[in-house]
Design a protein around this motif. Structure first.
Motif, short mmCIF file in Angstrom:
data_model
loop_
_atom_site.label_atom_id
_atom_site.label_comp_id
_atom_site.label_asym_id
_atom_site.label_seq_id
_atom_site.Cartn_x
_atom_site.Cartn_y
_atom_site.Cartn_z
N LYS A 299 49.77 61.25 -3.80
CA LYS A 299 48.72 60.87 -4.75
C LYS A 299 48.07 59.55 -4.35
O LYS A 299 48.70 58.50 -4.41
CB LYS A 299 49.30 60.77 -6.16
CG LYS A 299 49.81 62.10 -6.69
CD LYS A 299 50.44 61.97 -8.06
CE LYS A 299 50.93 63.31 -8.56
NZ LYS A 299 51.66 63.20 -9.85
N ASP B 110 48.34 56.64 -6.92
CA ASP B 110 49.57 55.86 -7.02
C ASP B 110 49.52 54.67 -6.06
O ASP B 110 49.98 53.57 -6.40
CB ASP B 110 50.79 56.74 -6.72
CG ASP B 110 51.33 57.42 -7.97
OD1 ASP B 110 50.52 57.75 -8.86
OD2 ASP B 110 52.56 57.62 -8.07
N ASP C 102 56.52 56.92 -0.71
CA ASP C 102 55.20 56.47 -0.29
C ASP C 102 54.60 57.32 0.82
O ASP C 102 53.39 57.54 0.85
CB ASP C 102 55.25 55.01 0.20
CG ASP C 102 55.81 54.06 -0.84
OD1 ASP C 102 55.49 54.22 -2.03
OD2 ASP C 102 56.58 53.15 -0.46
N SER D 271 49.09 50.73 -7.27
CA SER D 271 50.18 49.82 -6.89
C SER D 271 49.68 48.67 -6.02
O SER D 271 50.12 47.52 -6.18
CB SER D 271 51.28 50.60 -6.17
OG SER D 271 51.80 51.64 -6.99
N ASP E 213 54.78 58.28 -6.47
CA ASP E 213 54.45 59.43 -5.63
C ASP E 213 53.21 59.18 -4.79
O ASP E 213 52.29 59.99 -4.75
CB ASP E 213 54.25 60.68 -6.49
CG ASP E 213 54.17 61.96 -5.66
OD1 ASP E 213 54.60 61.93 -4.49
OD2 ASP E 213 53.67 62.98 -6.17
N GLY E 214 53.21 58.06 -4.07
CA GLY E 214 52.13 57.79 -3.14
C GLY E 214 52.11 58.76 -1.97
O GLY E 214 51.09 58.89 -1.28
N HIS F 259 58.45 51.54 -7.67
CA HIS F 259 58.11 52.84 -8.28
C HIS F 259 57.02 52.70 -9.35
O HIS F 259 57.20 53.10 -10.50
CB HIS F 259 59.36 53.50 -8.87
CG HIS F 259 60.38 53.87 -7.84
ND1 HIS F 259 60.43 55.10 -7.23
CD2 HIS F 259 61.39 53.14 -7.28
CE1 HIS F 259 61.42 55.14 -6.35
NE2 HIS F 259 62.03 53.95 -6.37
N THR G 281 55.56 53.05 -4.78
CA THR G 281 54.98 53.98 -5.73
C THR G 281 55.99 55.01 -6.24
O THR G 281 57.05 55.20 -5.66
CB THR G 281 53.83 54.75 -5.06
OG1 THR G 281 54.39 55.63 -4.06
CG2 THR G 281 52.82 53.82 -4.41
N SER H 51 53.20 53.55 -10.94
CA SER H 51 52.29 54.68 -11.04
C SER H 51 51.37 54.51 -12.24
O SER H 51 51.83 54.06 -13.29
CB SER H 51 53.06 56.00 -11.17
OG SER H 51 52.19 57.08 -11.46
N ASN I 99 56.53 50.33 -14.92
CA ASN I 99 55.47 49.33 -14.70
C ASN I 99 55.71 48.04 -15.46
O ASN I 99 55.24 46.97 -15.05
CB ASN I 99 54.11 49.90 -15.10
CG ASN I 99 53.65 51.04 -14.21
OD1 ASN I 99 54.29 51.37 -13.22
ND2 ASN I 99 52.54 51.67 -14.58
#
Length: 276
Positions: free
Chosen positions: A50, A53, A76, A57, A46-47, A10, A44, A12, A19
Protein backbone atom coordinates in the motif's frame (compact mmCIF):
# COMPACT_ATOMS: atom_id res chain seq x y z
CA UNK A 1 28.22 10.91 18.34
CA UNK A 2 24.77 9.89 19.54
CA UNK A 3 22.43 7.78 17.41
CA UNK A 4 18.86 6.94 18.37
CA UNK A 5 17.56 3.65 16.96
CA UNK A 6 13.83 3.12 16.64
CA UNK A 7 12.16 0.15 15.01
CA UNK A 8 8.92 -1.62 14.19
CA UNK A 9 6.64 1.40 14.44
CA UNK A 10 3.89 -0.17 12.25
CA UNK A 11 2.19 3.09 11.22
CA UNK A 12 -0.83 3.23 8.91
CA UNK A 13 -3.52 5.75 7.98
CA UNK A 14 -6.13 2.97 7.68
CA UNK A 15 -5.07 0.79 10.62
CA UNK A 16 -4.10 3.41 13.22
CA UNK A 17 -3.83 1.01 16.16
CA UNK A 18 -0.25 2.00 17.06
CA UNK A 19 -0.08 5.55 15.71
CA UNK A 20 -0.64 7.00 19.19
CA UNK A 21 2.90 6.04 20.20
CA UNK A 22 4.41 8.50 17.73
CA UNK A 23 3.75 11.70 19.72
CA UNK A 24 5.51 10.58 22.92
CA UNK A 25 8.31 8.96 20.93
CA UNK A 26 8.84 12.09 18.84
CA UNK A 27 8.89 14.29 21.94
CA UNK A 28 11.46 12.03 23.56
CA UNK A 29 13.65 11.91 20.41
CA UNK A 30 13.69 15.70 20.17
CA UNK A 31 14.92 15.97 23.77
CA UNK A 32 17.81 13.51 23.40
CA UNK A 33 20.13 15.85 21.51
CA UNK A 34 20.92 13.00 19.11
CA UNK A 35 22.99 13.56 15.96
CA UNK A 36 21.20 10.93 13.87
CA UNK A 37 18.05 8.81 13.98
CA UNK A 38 18.08 5.30 12.46
CA UNK A 39 14.85 3.37 11.86
CA UNK A 40 15.50 -0.37 11.48
CA UNK A 41 12.36 -1.27 9.61
CA UNK A 42 8.68 -2.17 9.70
CA UNK A 43 8.00 1.53 9.43
CA UNK A 44 4.52 0.62 8.17
CA UNK A 45 1.69 -1.84 8.75
CA UNK A 46 1.54 -2.77 5.06
CA UNK A 47 3.82 -0.63 2.94
CA UNK A 48 4.69 -3.81 1.04
CA UNK A 49 1.38 -3.45 -0.80
CA UNK A 50 0.00 0.00 0.00
CA UNK A 51 1.49 3.26 -1.20
CA UNK A 52 -0.53 5.21 1.36
CA UNK A 53 1.07 3.37 4.30
CA UNK A 54 4.53 4.50 3.17
CA UNK A 55 3.55 8.08 2.32
CA UNK A 56 1.68 8.48 5.62
CA UNK A 57 4.56 7.05 7.63
CA UNK A 58 7.20 9.14 5.82
CA UNK A 59 5.17 12.26 6.55
CA UNK A 60 5.42 11.38 10.25
CA UNK A 61 9.18 10.80 9.96
CA UNK A 62 9.61 14.26 8.43
CA UNK A 63 8.41 15.74 11.72
CA UNK A 64 11.80 14.81 13.23
CA UNK A 65 14.23 17.73 13.27
CA UNK A 66 17.42 15.63 13.20
CA UNK A 67 18.79 13.69 10.20
CA UNK A 68 17.23 10.26 9.72
CA UNK A 69 18.10 7.06 7.85
CA UNK A 70 15.76 4.09 7.35
CA UNK A 71 16.15 0.47 6.29
CA UNK A 72 13.00 -1.44 5.32
CA UNK A 73 11.36 -4.30 7.16
CA UNK A 74 9.30 -7.21 5.90
CA UNK A 75 6.05 -5.25 6.26
CA UNK A 76 7.61 -2.50 4.12
CA UNK A 77 9.05 -4.47 1.16
CA UNK A 78 7.99 -8.09 1.65
CA UNK A 79 9.74 -11.18 2.96
CA UNK A 80 10.91 -14.63 1.89
CA UNK A 81 10.05 -16.35 -1.39
CA UNK A 82 7.48 -18.67 0.20
CA UNK A 83 5.72 -15.92 2.21
CA UNK A 84 2.39 -14.34 1.31
CA UNK A 85 4.26 -11.11 0.39
CA UNK A 86 7.64 -12.03 -1.09
CA UNK A 87 10.14 -9.31 -1.92
CA UNK A 88 9.84 -8.54 -5.63
CA UNK A 89 10.64 -5.82 -8.14
CA UNK A 90 7.33 -4.02 -7.60
CA UNK A 91 7.65 -3.90 -3.81
CA UNK A 92 11.26 -2.74 -3.91
CA UNK A 93 10.36 -0.05 -6.45
CA UNK A 94 7.51 1.17 -4.25
CA UNK A 95 9.84 1.59 -1.26
CA UNK A 96 12.63 3.21 -3.26
CA UNK A 97 10.22 5.64 -4.89
CA UNK A 98 8.32 6.68 -1.76
CA UNK A 99 10.84 6.20 1.09
CA UNK A 100 14.29 6.29 -0.51
CA UNK A 101 17.24 3.91 -0.68
CA UNK A 102 16.87 0.50 0.95
CA UNK A 103 20.60 0.44 1.81
CA UNK A 104 22.96 3.25 2.71
CA UNK A 105 26.23 4.26 4.32
CA UNK A 106 27.13 7.31 6.35
CA UNK A 107 30.57 8.35 7.59
CA UNK A 108 31.10 10.42 10.72
CA UNK A 109 34.52 10.96 12.32
CA UNK A 110 36.05 7.54 13.01
CA UNK A 111 32.89 5.57 12.20
CA UNK A 112 31.17 4.16 9.12
CA UNK A 113 27.45 3.47 9.60
CA UNK A 114 25.91 0.98 7.16
CA UNK A 115 22.25 0.16 6.62
CA UNK A 116 21.34 -3.17 5.00
CA UNK A 117 18.14 -4.40 3.40
CA UNK A 118 18.04 -7.72 5.26
CA UNK A 119 14.86 -8.77 3.44
CA UNK A 120 16.92 -9.47 0.33
CA UNK A 121 18.89 -12.11 2.22
CA UNK A 122 17.76 -15.62 1.39
CA UNK A 123 16.47 -14.90 -2.12
CA UNK A 124 19.78 -15.83 -3.78
CA UNK A 125 19.08 -13.53 -6.73
CA UNK A 126 20.69 -10.53 -8.43
CA UNK A 127 19.41 -8.06 -5.80
CA UNK A 128 20.95 -10.08 -2.96
CA UNK A 129 24.27 -10.51 -4.76
CA UNK A 130 24.44 -6.82 -5.67
CA UNK A 131 23.97 -5.91 -2.03
CA UNK A 132 26.72 -8.30 -0.89
CA UNK A 133 29.08 -6.79 -3.47
CA UNK A 134 28.14 -3.29 -2.30
CA UNK A 135 28.68 -4.31 1.35
CA UNK A 136 32.10 -5.83 0.66
CA UNK A 137 33.15 -2.62 -1.09
CA UNK A 138 31.80 -0.51 1.80
CA UNK A 139 33.97 -2.53 4.19
CA UNK A 140 37.06 -2.45 2.00
CA UNK A 141 36.87 1.33 1.52
CA UNK A 142 36.20 2.25 5.16
CA UNK A 143 39.70 3.79 5.45
CA UNK A 144 40.31 2.59 9.00
CA UNK A 145 36.91 3.58 10.34
CA UNK A 146 35.09 1.30 12.76
CA UNK A 147 31.77 -0.04 11.49
CA UNK A 148 28.22 -0.17 12.85
CA UNK A 149 25.67 -2.18 10.88
CA UNK A 150 21.90 -1.59 11.03
CA UNK A 151 19.36 -4.05 9.62
CA UNK A 152 15.79 -5.18 10.24
CA UNK A 153 16.39 -8.88 10.87
CA UNK A 154 18.88 -10.16 13.48
CA UNK A 155 21.72 -12.50 12.62
CA UNK A 156 20.31 -15.23 14.89
CA UNK A 157 17.79 -15.77 17.68
CA UNK A 158 19.18 -18.35 20.12
CA UNK A 159 22.69 -19.26 18.95
CA UNK A 160 25.18 -18.06 16.30
CA UNK A 161 25.33 -21.51 14.68
CA UNK A 162 21.60 -22.30 14.79
CA UNK A 163 19.76 -23.65 11.76
CA UNK A 164 17.13 -21.93 9.67
CA UNK A 165 14.68 -20.02 11.88
CA UNK A 166 12.43 -19.19 8.94
CA UNK A 167 10.62 -15.91 9.59
CA UNK A 168 12.82 -14.70 12.43
CA UNK A 169 16.47 -14.30 11.43
CA UNK A 170 18.95 -14.32 8.56
CA UNK A 171 19.19 -17.73 6.89
CA UNK A 172 22.34 -19.82 7.57
CA UNK A 173 24.07 -19.41 4.18
CA UNK A 174 23.70 -15.63 4.15
CA UNK A 175 24.48 -15.45 7.87
CA UNK A 176 27.82 -17.21 7.22
CA UNK A 177 28.66 -14.70 4.50
CA UNK A 178 27.94 -11.86 6.92
CA UNK A 179 30.01 -13.54 9.65
CA UNK A 180 32.98 -13.78 7.26
CA UNK A 181 32.71 -10.09 6.33
CA UNK A 182 32.28 -9.04 9.96
CA UNK A 183 35.32 -11.11 11.02
CA UNK A 184 37.49 -9.51 8.33
CA UNK A 185 36.62 -5.94 9.35
CA UNK A 186 36.20 -3.86 12.49
CA UNK A 187 32.44 -4.24 13.00
CA UNK A 188 31.66 -3.03 16.52
CA UNK A 189 27.86 -3.18 16.35
CA UNK A 190 25.06 -5.07 14.60
CA UNK A 191 21.73 -3.46 15.53
CA UNK A 192 18.39 -4.86 14.39
CA UNK A 193 14.67 -5.01 15.16
CA UNK A 194 11.95 -7.39 13.88
CA UNK A 195 11.56 -9.67 16.91
CA UNK A 196 9.60 -7.31 19.19
CA UNK A 197 11.97 -8.32 22.00
CA UNK A 198 14.69 -6.09 23.48
CA UNK A 199 18.07 -7.76 24.02
CA UNK A 200 21.80 -7.05 24.18
CA UNK A 201 24.56 -9.58 23.59
CA UNK A 202 27.77 -10.25 21.70
CA UNK A 203 29.09 -12.34 18.84
CA UNK A 204 32.87 -12.54 19.04
CA UNK A 205 33.99 -8.86 18.96
CA UNK A 206 30.66 -7.46 17.79
CA UNK A 207 27.97 -6.06 20.07
CA UNK A 208 24.45 -7.17 19.14
CA UNK A 209 21.30 -5.17 19.86
CA UNK A 210 17.67 -6.05 19.24
CA UNK A 211 15.84 -2.76 19.44
CA UNK A 212 12.43 -2.77 21.15
CA UNK A 213 9.39 -2.16 18.99
CA UNK A 214 7.75 1.25 19.17
CA UNK A 215 4.36 -0.33 18.45
CA UNK A 216 3.51 -3.58 20.20
CA UNK A 217 4.69 -6.58 22.15
CA UNK A 218 3.65 -10.17 21.40
CA UNK A 219 2.20 -12.31 24.18
CA UNK A 220 1.23 -15.94 23.56
CA UNK A 221 0.83 -16.04 19.79
CA UNK A 222 4.59 -16.49 19.23
CA UNK A 223 7.42 -18.30 21.01
CA UNK A 224 9.38 -16.85 23.91
CA UNK A 225 12.70 -15.30 22.91
CA UNK A 226 15.77 -13.97 24.73
CA UNK A 227 15.49 -10.53 26.29
CA UNK A 228 12.39 -8.71 27.48
CA UNK A 229 9.10 -7.42 26.16
CA UNK A 230 9.50 -3.67 26.02
CA UNK A 231 8.26 -0.66 24.07
CA UNK A 232 10.89 2.01 23.48
CA UNK A 233 14.12 2.79 21.63
CA UNK A 234 17.91 2.43 21.82
CA UNK A 235 20.52 5.11 22.50
CA UNK A 236 23.91 4.38 20.91
CA UNK A 237 26.88 6.54 22.01
CA UNK A 238 29.89 6.35 19.67
CA UNK A 239 33.39 7.38 20.69
CA UNK A 240 36.39 5.07 20.33
CA UNK A 241 33.90 2.29 21.15
CA UNK A 242 30.11 2.12 21.28
CA UNK A 243 27.89 2.04 24.36
CA UNK A 244 24.24 1.14 23.83
CA UNK A 245 21.28 1.53 26.18
CA UNK A 246 17.79 0.11 25.63
CA UNK A 247 15.26 2.67 26.87
CA UNK A 248 11.58 2.35 27.82
CA UNK A 249 10.27 5.66 26.49
CA UNK A 250 7.85 7.46 28.86
CA UNK A 251 4.28 7.88 27.66
CA UNK A 252 4.32 5.07 25.12
CA UNK A 253 1.72 2.28 25.33
CA UNK A 254 2.72 -1.39 25.24
CA UNK A 255 -0.01 -2.54 22.86
CA UNK A 256 -0.38 -6.35 22.66
CA UNK A 257 -0.59 -7.70 19.12
CA UNK A 258 -2.56 -10.76 20.25
CA UNK A 259 -5.47 -8.45 21.14
CA UNK A 260 -5.76 -6.80 17.71
CA UNK A 261 -4.09 -9.19 15.26
CA UNK A 262 -7.44 -10.08 13.65
CA UNK A 263 -7.80 -6.42 12.64
CA UNK A 264 -4.19 -5.50 11.88
CA UNK A 265 -2.73 -8.68 10.37
CA UNK A 266 -5.61 -11.05 9.54
CA UNK A 267 -3.32 -12.99 7.20
CA UNK A 268 -1.23 -14.01 10.24
CA UNK A 269 -4.34 -15.45 11.88
CA UNK A 270 -5.20 -17.42 8.73
CA UNK A 271 -1.75 -18.97 8.64
CA UNK A 272 -2.25 -20.26 12.18
CA UNK A 273 -5.74 -21.69 11.68
CA UNK A 274 -5.82 -25.51 11.49
CA UNK A 275 -6.54 -26.98 8.06
CA UNK A 276 -9.60 -29.24 8.13
Amino acid sequence: MKIIQITDTHFSPNKPHFNGNWAPLLNWIERTGADLLVHTGDLTVDGADKDEDITFSMDLMRQVSIPMLIVPGNHDVGHLKDSDQPVNTERLARWRSLAGDDRWLEDAAEWRFIGLNSLLLGHEDEEEEAQFEWLAKAFEERAGRRVALFAHKPLFVDAPDEGDTGYWSVRPVQRRRLYDLIAAHDVALFASGHLHWAWQGRFDNTQLIWGPSAAFIIDKMEREMPGERLIGAVVHEFDTSVESEIVAVPGMTAYVLDDVVHEVYPQAVKQREPVE
